[in-house]
Design a protein around this motif. Structure first.
Motif, PDB file in Angstrom:
ATOM      1  N   LEU A   1      28.738  30.380  15.304  1.00 53.12           N
ATOM      2  CA  LEU A   1      27.348  30.468  14.844  1.00 53.12           C
ATOM      3  C   LEU A   1      27.190  31.633  13.866  1.00 53.12           C
ATOM      4  N   ALA A   2      27.872  32.741  14.148  1.00 52.97           N
ATOM      5  CA  ALA A   2      27.811  33.888  13.237  1.00 52.97           C
ATOM      6  C   ALA A   2      28.451  33.564  11.890  1.00 52.97           C
ATOM      7  N   ALA A   3      29.451  32.673  11.898  1.00 56.13           N
ATOM      8  CA  ALA A   3      30.144  32.304  10.657  1.00 56.13           C
ATOM      9  C   ALA A   3      29.386  31.253   9.853  1.00 56.13           C
ATOM     10  N   GLY A   4      28.355  30.642  10.452  1.00 52.52           N
ATOM     11  CA  GLY A   4      27.556  29.678   9.698  1.00 52.52           C
ATOM     12  C   GLY A   4      27.377  28.326  10.334  1.00 52.52           C
ATOM     13  N   ALA A   5      27.913  28.108  11.553  1.00 55.39           N
ATOM     14  CA  ALA A   5      27.661  26.837  12.243  1.00 55.39           C
ATOM     15  C   ALA A   5      26.199  26.749  12.656  1.00 55.39           C
ATOM     16  N   HIS A   6      25.713  25.524  12.792  1.00 52.56           N
ATOM     17  CA  HIS A   6      24.293  25.325  13.075  1.00 52.56           C
ATOM     18  C   HIS A   6      24.022  24.659  14.418  1.00 52.56           C
ATOM     19  N   LEU A   7      25.007  24.010  14.971  1.00 52.25           N
ATOM     20  CA  LEU A   7      24.824  23.200  16.171  1.00 52.25           C
ATOM     21  C   LEU A   7      26.038  23.383  17.074  1.00 52.25           C
ATOM     22  N   VAL A   8      25.815  23.412  18.389  1.00 46.68           N
ATOM     23  CA  VAL A   8      26.902  23.487  19.365  1.00 46.68           C
ATOM     24  C   VAL A   8      27.092  22.117  19.997  1.00 46.68           C
ATOM     25  N   ASN A   9      28.331  21.633  19.962  1.00 43.87           N
ATOM     26  CA  ASN A   9      28.687  20.353  20.577  1.00 43.87           C
ATOM     27  C   ASN A   9      29.632  20.655  21.737  1.00 43.87           C
ATOM     28  N   ASP A  10      29.115  20.582  22.967  1.00 46.96           N
ATOM     29  CA  ASP A  10      29.878  21.007  24.146  1.00 46.96           C
ATOM     30  C   ASP A  10      30.163  19.831  25.063  1.00 46.96           C
ATOM     31  N   VAL A  11      31.449  19.494  25.211  1.00 43.96           N
ATOM     32  CA  VAL A  11      31.833  18.360  26.058  1.00 43.96           C
ATOM     33  C   VAL A  11      31.619  18.646  27.535  1.00 43.96           C
ATOM     34  N   SER A  12      31.269  19.876  27.878  1.00 45.92           N
ATOM     35  CA  SER A  12      30.984  20.206  29.271  1.00 45.92           C
ATOM     36  C   SER A  12      29.495  20.396  29.535  1.00 45.92           C
ATOM     37  N   ALA A  13      28.666  20.110  28.544  1.00 47.74           N
ATOM     38  CA  ALA A  13      27.205  20.260  28.689  1.00 47.74           C
ATOM     39  C   ALA A  13      26.819  21.672  29.130  1.00 47.74           C
ATOM     40  N   LEU A  14      27.524  22.678  28.594  1.00 49.71           N
ATOM     41  CA  LEU A  14      27.265  24.097  28.861  1.00 49.71           C
ATOM     42  C   LEU A  14      27.566  24.478  30.313  1.00 49.71           C
ATOM     43  N   LEU A  15      28.518  23.781  30.935  1.00 52.65           N
ATOM     44  CA  LEU A  15      28.890  24.064  32.320  1.00 52.65           C
ATOM     45  C   LEU A  15      30.292  24.656  32.471  1.00 52.65           C
ATOM     46  N   TYR A  16      31.107  24.638  31.416  1.00 58.15           N
ATOM     47  CA  TYR A  16      32.471  25.160  31.509  1.00 58.15           C
ATOM     48  C   TYR A  16      32.477  26.683  31.542  1.00 58.15           C
TER      49      TYR A  16
ATOM     50  N   LEU B   1      25.265  28.655  28.261  1.00 54.26           N
ATOM     51  CA  LEU B   1      23.844  28.315  28.215  1.00 54.26           C
ATOM     52  C   LEU B   1      23.035  29.481  27.657  1.00 54.26           C
ATOM     53  N   GLU B   2      23.378  30.691  28.070  1.00 58.16           N
ATOM     54  CA  GLU B   2      22.688  31.877  27.553  1.00 58.16           C
ATOM     55  C   GLU B   2      22.870  32.011  26.044  1.00 58.16           C
ATOM     56  N   VAL B   3      24.082  31.737  25.571  1.00 59.88           N
ATOM     57  CA  VAL B   3      24.359  31.853  24.137  1.00 59.88           C
ATOM     58  C   VAL B   3      23.511  30.874  23.338  1.00 59.88           C
ATOM     59  N   VAL B   4      23.458  29.629  23.786  1.00 64.72           N
ATOM     60  CA  VAL B   4      22.697  28.613  23.063  1.00 64.72           C
ATOM     61  C   VAL B   4      21.202  28.917  23.107  1.00 64.72           C
ATOM     62  N   ALA B   5      20.703  29.334  24.274  1.00 64.94           N
ATOM     63  CA  ALA B   5      19.275  29.652  24.384  1.00 64.94           C
ATOM     64  C   ALA B   5      18.911  30.827  23.480  1.00 64.94           C
ATOM     65  N   ARG B   6      19.756  31.835  23.439  1.00 67.67           N
ATOM     66  CA  ARG B   6      19.473  33.007  22.608  1.00 67.67           C
ATOM     67  C   ARG B   6      19.543  32.671  21.127  1.00 67.67           C
ATOM     68  N   ALA B   7      20.494  31.822  20.758  1.00 68.91           N
ATOM     69  CA  ALA B   7      20.632  31.440  19.347  1.00 68.91           C
ATOM     70  C   ALA B   7      19.546  30.469  18.901  1.00 68.91           C
ATOM     71  N   ASP B   8      18.901  29.824  19.852  1.00 68.14           N
ATOM     72  CA  ASP B   8      17.853  28.837  19.551  1.00 68.14           C
ATOM     73  C   ASP B   8      18.377  27.754  18.616  1.00 68.14           C
ATOM     74  N   CYS B   9      19.602  27.314  18.881  1.00 69.74           N
ATOM     75  CA  CYS B   9      20.219  26.313  18.024  1.00 69.74           C
ATOM     76  C   CYS B   9      20.259  24.958  18.718  1.00 69.74           C
ATOM     77  N   PRO B  10      20.392  23.882  17.969  1.00 66.87           N
ATOM     78  CA  PRO B  10      20.552  22.565  18.591  1.00 66.87           C
ATOM     79  C   PRO B  10      21.862  22.492  19.370  1.00 66.87           C
ATOM     80  N   VAL B  11      21.893  21.604  20.373  1.00 64.99           N
ATOM     81  CA  VAL B  11      23.079  21.485  21.218  1.00 64.99           C
ATOM     82  C   VAL B  11      23.268  20.039  21.644  1.00 64.99           C
TER      83      VAL B  11
END
Length: 365
Positions: A186-201, A206-216
């Protein structure tokens, strides 16, 4: 009003798709604000772990029932566009997410771009020019049997590529399960997180995505910690995957992620048998009831080989296109693919036929 058991769980699957809404006022509904229209639902009634009733209900019947109306409203509501850097991703028609693997062991194209981020970025630019709406960059294979990659190595694989792609104003997704990789991407320029574990791995994901306020993208896996190695053993894969994703969306929203920024993925191939995958493919329209855009990632997967004389991964283009078009025909908004040019072309032809059907002379009759 329909006579439905008070304790039962209720599901609606859009069925009976029609070419055009012309002349169907009140009798047809638009699917998720997209290109497709349908004239009925399959109502599925579940008690415990068993379907106790299935029947066809009209659009009017569903909208008039107080328990079904909220589900119907989620199915028909337009999906909120995603802002991905300078680009806006709209969900009024299916879009392509192109896979850009930076791994030596991907089952389909491992090693193609390893050690050459400039060439990898150029390949991504070419996929964007071909019509891919999002570039999904990954540095760890999730194929069955793949070894876990140390997060430092994963970061080293993906960040140089993402930084180059960001300079081209491409919409970029980071395909990872690890919080540190998410942060670096995200710091390098990505806009969306695609997580095959649904933020459970990863406990911090989950904290990272919520703080970044990015799509997931939240993908279903039988065992999110084990990914493709997990085993499901489903009695009713369609209902069980639906329930899991619905619960996961609610948990992620409760943790501070904007629901309008969540995409769901039924996880074709992850801890699922051929029969499970076929049930999910044929029942994809059910997932619109969760109210989020749907991503389908079936490109070159085992389901193709299993149905096509054990074709190896590099010979699964035709089957992958068949699955992509099946998804489009059931209202899937995002198609994650290896073959961007061919997939975009297939969707354009499909879209042309859909548009022609709406304006054909018979359409107004």
């Amino acid at each position: 009003m329909l006579d439905l058991p008070a304790a039962a769980r209720l599901y609606l699957r859009p069925i009976q798709f029609v070419d055009t809404p012309i002349g169907g006022d009140g009798a047809v509904a638009r699917l998720a604000g997209g290109l497709l229209w349908f004239s009925a639902y399959e109502l599925i009634v579940v008690e415990g772990c068993t379907r106790i009733r299935q029947r066809v209900v009209s659009i009017a019947e569903a909208e008039a029932d107080p328990r079904l109306a909220p589900i119907a409203a989620r199915i028909t509501a337009s999906r909120v566009p995603l802002t991905l850097g300078t680009r806006t991703l709209r969900f009024d028609q299916p879009q392509v997410m192109a896979i850009l693997n930076m791994t030596p062991d991907s089952f389909s194209d491992g090693g193609k771009h390893m050690g050459d981020p400039a060439a990898a970025a150029q390949s991504g630019v070419e996929m964007s020019i071909a019509g891919a709406a999002i570039l999904d960059v990954g540095g760890e294979s999730t194929r069955p049997g793949a070894e876990t990659v140390w997060e430092g190595d994963e970061i080293a694989r993906v960040v140089p590529v993402i930084a180059r792609l960001a300079a081209s104003s491409a919409a970029i997704s980071i395909d990872t399960r690890k919080a540190a990789v998410m942060e670096a991407a995200l710091a390098a320029g990505a806009h969306l997180v695609n997580d095959v574990s649904a933020l459970l791995y990863d406990d911090r994901a989950l904290e990272v995505v919520a703080r970044a306020d990015c799509p997931v993208v939240l993908m279903h896996a039988a065992d999110p910690k084990r990914g493709a190695q997990g085993k499901g053993g489903y009695a009713d894969p369609l209902i069980e995957v639906y329930d899991w994703l619905e619960a996961r969306v609610e948990a992620v929203v409760a943790a501070g992620v904007d629901r309008a920024k969540i995409v769901i993925d039924p996880g074709i191939g992850f801890g699922k048998s051929l029969a499970d995958n076929l049930a999910l493919m044929n029942g994809l329209a059910l997932f619109h009831g969760i109210g989020c855009p749907i991503l389908l990632g079936a490109s070159r997967k085992r389901i193709v080989g299993a149905l096509a004389n054990e074709a190896p991964a590099e010979q699964r283009l035709g089957g992958s296109l068949a699955l992509a078009l099946k998804g489009a025909a059931l209202g899937v908004q995002l198609l994650r693919v290896h073959d961007a040019f061919e997939s975009v072309q297939a969707l354009r032809v499909w879209r042309g036929m859909e548009d022609a059907a709406r304006t054909a002379p018979h359409a107004a009759l």
